[in-house]
Design a protein around this motif. Sequence first.
Motif, PDB file in Angstrom:
ATOM      1  N   PRO A   1      -6.602  -2.601   4.820  1.00  0.00           N
ATOM      2  CA  PRO A   1      -5.961  -2.589   6.201  1.00  0.00           C
ATOM      3  C   PRO A   1      -5.094  -1.874   6.310  1.00  0.00           C
ATOM      4  N   LYS A   2      -4.054  -2.196   5.011  1.00  0.00           N
ATOM      5  CA  LYS A   2      -2.646  -1.484   4.663  1.00  0.00           C
ATOM      6  C   LYS A   2      -3.048   0.573   5.010  1.00  0.00           C
ATOM      7  N   VAL A   3      -3.550   0.407   3.871  1.00  0.00           N
ATOM      8  CA  VAL A   3      -4.212   1.885   4.646  1.00  0.00           C
ATOM      9  C   VAL A   3      -4.312   2.876   5.393  1.00  0.00           C
ATOM     10  N   ILE A   4      -5.437   2.310   6.436  1.00  0.00           N
ATOM     11  CA  ILE A   4      -5.559   2.384   7.398  1.00  0.00           C
ATOM     12  C   ILE A   4      -4.422   2.126   8.564  1.00  0.00           C
ATOM     13  N   GLU A   5      -3.573   1.241   9.015  1.00  0.00           N
ATOM     14  CA  GLU A   5      -2.536   0.760   9.586  1.00  0.00           C
ATOM     15  C   GLU A   5      -1.577   2.298   9.125  1.00  0.00           C
ATOM     16  N   SER A   6      -1.472   2.564   8.059  1.00  0.00           N
ATOM     17  CA  SER A   6      -0.644   4.290   7.253  1.00  0.00           C
ATOM     18  C   SER A   6      -1.288   5.558   8.026  1.00  0.00           C
ATOM     19  N   GLN A   7      -2.427   5.298   7.799  1.00  0.00           N
ATOM     20  CA  GLN A   7      -3.357   6.877   7.735  1.00  0.00           C
ATOM     21  C   GLN A   7      -3.305   6.683   9.372  1.00  0.00           C
ATOM     22  N   PHE A   8      -3.752   5.738   9.918  1.00  0.00           N
ATOM     23  CA  PHE A   8      -4.048   6.403  11.605  1.00  0.00           C
ATOM     24  C   PHE A   8      -3.366   5.389  12.652  1.00  0.00           C
ATOM     25  N   SER A   9      -2.045   5.040  12.281  1.00  0.00           N
ATOM     26  CA  SER A   9      -0.900   4.655  12.930  1.00  0.00           C
ATOM     27  C   SER A   9      -0.579   3.674  14.042  1.00  0.00           C
ATOM     28  N   ILE A  10      -1.969   2.614  13.248  1.00  0.00           N
ATOM     29  CA  ILE A  10      -2.722   1.224  14.556  1.00  0.00           C
ATOM     30  C   ILE A  10      -1.626  -0.017  13.929  1.00  0.00           C
ATOM     31  N   ALA A  11      -2.131  -0.724  14.574  1.00  0.00           N
ATOM     32  CA  ALA A  11      -1.067  -1.826  14.527  1.00  0.00           C
ATOM     33  C   ALA A  11      -1.843  -2.517  13.574  1.00  0.00           C
ATOM     34  N   ALA A  12      -1.172  -3.869  12.441  1.00  0.00           N
ATOM     35  CA  ALA A  12      -2.108  -4.206  11.594  1.00  0.00           C
ATOM     36  C   ALA A  12      -3.467  -5.297  11.851  1.00  0.00           C
ATOM     37  N   SER A  13      -2.825  -5.490  13.416  1.00  0.00           N
ATOM     38  CA  SER A  13      -4.057  -6.847  12.996  1.00  0.00           C
ATOM     39  C   SER A  13      -5.212  -5.906  14.065  1.00  0.00           C
ATOM     40  N   SER A  14      -4.627  -4.404  14.589  1.00  0.00           N
ATOM     41  CA  SER A  14      -6.114  -3.728  14.710  1.00  0.00           C
ATOM     42  C   SER A  14      -6.908  -2.767  13.308  1.00  0.00           C
ATOM     43  N   ALA A  15      -6.306  -3.020  12.272  1.00  0.00           N
ATOM     44  CA  ALA A  15      -6.384  -2.505  11.051  1.00  0.00           C
ATOM     45  C   ALA A  15      -7.625  -3.136  10.458  1.00  0.00           C
ATOM     46  N   ALA A  16      -6.826  -4.761  11.034  1.00  0.00           N
ATOM     47  CA  ALA A  16      -7.450  -5.582  10.180  1.00  0.00           C
ATOM     48  C   ALA A  16      -9.396  -5.987  11.305  1.00  0.00           C
ATOM     49  N   VAL A  17      -9.373  -5.861  11.746  1.00  0.00           N
ATOM     50  CA  VAL A  17     -10.757  -6.114  13.001  1.00  0.00           C
ATOM     51  C   VAL A  17     -11.553  -4.998  12.398  1.00  0.00           C
ATOM     52  N   LEU A  18     -11.096  -3.386  12.544  1.00  0.00           N
ATOM     53  CA  LEU A  18     -11.983  -2.466  12.012  1.00  0.00           C
ATOM     54  C   LEU A  18     -12.985  -2.835  10.149  1.00  0.00           C
ATOM     55  N   VAL A  19     -12.204  -2.723   9.560  1.00  0.00           N
ATOM     56  CA  VAL A  19     -12.191  -4.060   8.431  1.00  0.00           C
ATOM     57  C   VAL A  19     -12.942  -4.464   8.463  1.00  0.00           C
ATOM     58  N   GLY A  20     -13.294  -5.798   9.120  1.00  0.00           N
ATOM     59  CA  GLY A  20     -14.006  -6.212   9.465  1.00  0.00           C
ATOM     60  C   GLY A  20     -15.153  -6.429  10.311  1.00  0.00           C
ATOM     61  N   LEU A  21     -15.265  -5.287  11.292  1.00  0.00           N
ATOM     62  CA  LEU A  21     -16.657  -4.668  12.172  1.00  0.00           C
ATOM     63  C   LEU A  21     -16.544  -3.556  10.855  1.00  0.00           C
ATOM     64  N   VAL A  22     -16.652  -3.384   9.671  1.00  0.00           N
ATOM     65  CA  VAL A  22     -17.075  -2.297   8.494  1.00  0.00           C
ATOM     66  C   VAL A  22     -18.047  -3.497   7.937  1.00  0.00           C
ATOM     67  N   THR A  23     -17.128  -4.436   7.022  1.00  0.00           N
ATOM     68  CA  THR A  23     -17.183  -5.337   6.118  1.00  0.00           C
ATOM     69  C   THR A  23     -18.840  -5.759   6.387  1.00  0.00           C
ATOM     70  N   ILE A  24     -18.587  -6.753   7.659  1.00  0.00           N
ATOM     71  CA  ILE A  24     -19.570  -7.462   8.123  1.00  0.00           C
ATOM     72  C   ILE A  24     -21.602  -6.854   8.032  1.00  0.00           C
ATOM     73  N   PRO A  25     -21.512  -5.526   8.325  1.00  0.00           N
ATOM     74  CA  PRO A  25     -23.126  -4.994   8.143  1.00  0.00           C
ATOM     75  C   PRO A  25     -22.474  -4.034   7.064  1.00  0.00           C
ATOM     76  N   GLY A  26     -21.732  -3.471   6.738  1.00  0.00           N
ATOM     77  CA  GLY A  26     -22.012  -2.907   5.406  1.00  0.00           C
ATOM     78  C   GLY A  26     -22.057  -3.438   4.246  1.00  0.00           C
ATOM     79  N   ALA A  27     -21.176  -5.189   3.282  1.00  0.00           N
ATOM     80  CA  ALA A  27     -20.906  -5.176   2.907  1.00  0.00           C
ATOM     81  C   ALA A  27     -22.419  -7.098   2.671  1.00  0.00           C
ATOM     82  N   GLY A  28     -22.217  -7.350   4.074  1.00  0.00           N
ATOM     83  CA  GLY A  28     -23.562  -7.990   4.525  1.00  0.00           C
ATOM     84  C   GLY A  28     -25.717  -7.686   3.945  1.00  0.00           C
ATOM     85  N   GLY A  29     -24.973  -6.481   4.922  1.00  0.00           N
ATOM     86  CA  GLY A  29     -25.891  -5.935   4.546  1.00  0.00           C
ATOM     87  C   GLY A  29     -26.538  -5.615   3.108  1.00  0.00           C
ATOM     88  N   GLY A  30     -25.664  -5.054   2.355  1.00  0.00           N
ATOM     89  CA  GLY A  30     -25.781  -4.722   1.014  1.00  0.00           C
ATOM     90  C   GLY A  30     -26.821  -5.437  -0.086  1.00  0.00           C
TER      91      GLY A  30
END
Length: 476
Positions: A138-167
């Motif tokens: 989340p820190k990497v995404i927040e810094s790279q794309f200049s978004i809020a910490a809360s938004s970065a955490a949500v994006l990581v969650g949205l990617v992790t659920i189908p990716g990690a769970g599906g894997g």
Amino acid sequence: MAVIGPAVGYLIGGQFLKLYVDVGVDPVELGLTSSSSVWVGAWWIGFIFTAILGALVAIPLTAFPKTLPGALRIKAEKKTEMHQKLQNSEAVQNGFGTSLKDLPSSFRFLLTNPTFVFLSLAGATEGMLVSGLATFLPKVIESQFSIAASSAAVLVGLVTIPGAGGGTFLGGYLVKKLNLRCAGIIKMCIIFSFICVGLVFIFILHCPNAKFAGLNQFLPGSSDQSGVPKFEGTCNEACNCSPRQYDPVCGTDNIVYYSPCYAGCKNTYQLQSTKVYGDCSCIAHEGRNVTIQGQNVIIQASREKCVNYCSYMPVFLLLIFLSMLFTFLVSMPSLSGTLRCVAESQKSFALGVQWIAVRLLGTIPAPILFGSLIDVSCELWQDTCKKQGACLFYDNQLMSTNVLILACVLKSLSCIFFFFAWLLYCPPEGSEESAENTTKVDNCDPAEINHKEIIPTDNYNKSNSDIHKVINGNVI
């Protein structure tokens, strides 16, 4: 659930971070929003929430029996795939592992089982990568794309659920569907880990750094060309600004300023929930007209993050999803391989030893190692009472390079460890796998197969009191 849980935690935690950290304090009165650089979310709510949830889950867990119905029958029908070195050892004798005196022998059997050792090392490197990215992605995404910490955490969650769970689900399904034996399972881990080595190169993509006045953009009237941060110039020399009051604002020229004071702003307004500033002597842009309380004013800065026009985010998130998918495709097969390469009496103990190794060598040092590498990419540190405080601004390219190198090294080590786990695995004599792979059986030491009388758990008839004794596979 161990994979889906953290992913859901990212989503729920991201919502908690949108709440201000201090209960009873209205952030609007402070001119703060969740997109402000100095915003601190209510991080502590998650601990209370999970503590209550954990206590509730513990209640039904205490109602489970010591052994689930049908477990003994299923265990009796299993075909052994343990390493050949254990075939005629104490580990296969009935009752081994039930006494504390068996602990040293059981530990010795695990340490001399090369397949188990290398699977544990692979688990440690995988755990280090997953734990490090779970903490700092989340820190990497927040810094790279200049978004809020809360938004970065949500994006990581949205990617992790189908990716990690599906894997995780798919990895377990493939083992069952393809009816893979221990060696085949480890081969699959090698293939998926090798694919992941290519996918981690996603971190080679990086967004340009935000323009920061006094850091990578010179203020009007500043004569310092040494590259050292210089936030004072002729435009703000009469403002007597303090470097300890870090309150970044974004000018209408899309440049970040250390604080409204260092931007030379003289007028402050409240626009809805955000503080905005006008008459800023350090901002050359003419500003924009807004209506505040029926009055037309010109604002030149606001207490928000500057817009990042980097277009890599969709590609970045897609490849992060694929990386997580193939990383967690290995998790269940690796666990299955661990349980199969040890004796029946050692399964629980083997998992305990393996997770100690994963924690000590992987998940515990991971945040320290990743955090140190990310700190190296810091360009501006906060000065608190002549001590180094938090990092205020990161170099995006250096951050991406550091994460890429570490991720590449860890995934390459995983491939190497899985390869040696497969190479040194010797299936038990008489098994289907040993018949199919005579080359690897020939590499095993036949001198270890002796005529010692043993009582394997697989040949123990649970339905009556007769015990079949087996010597070199011959039933007596």
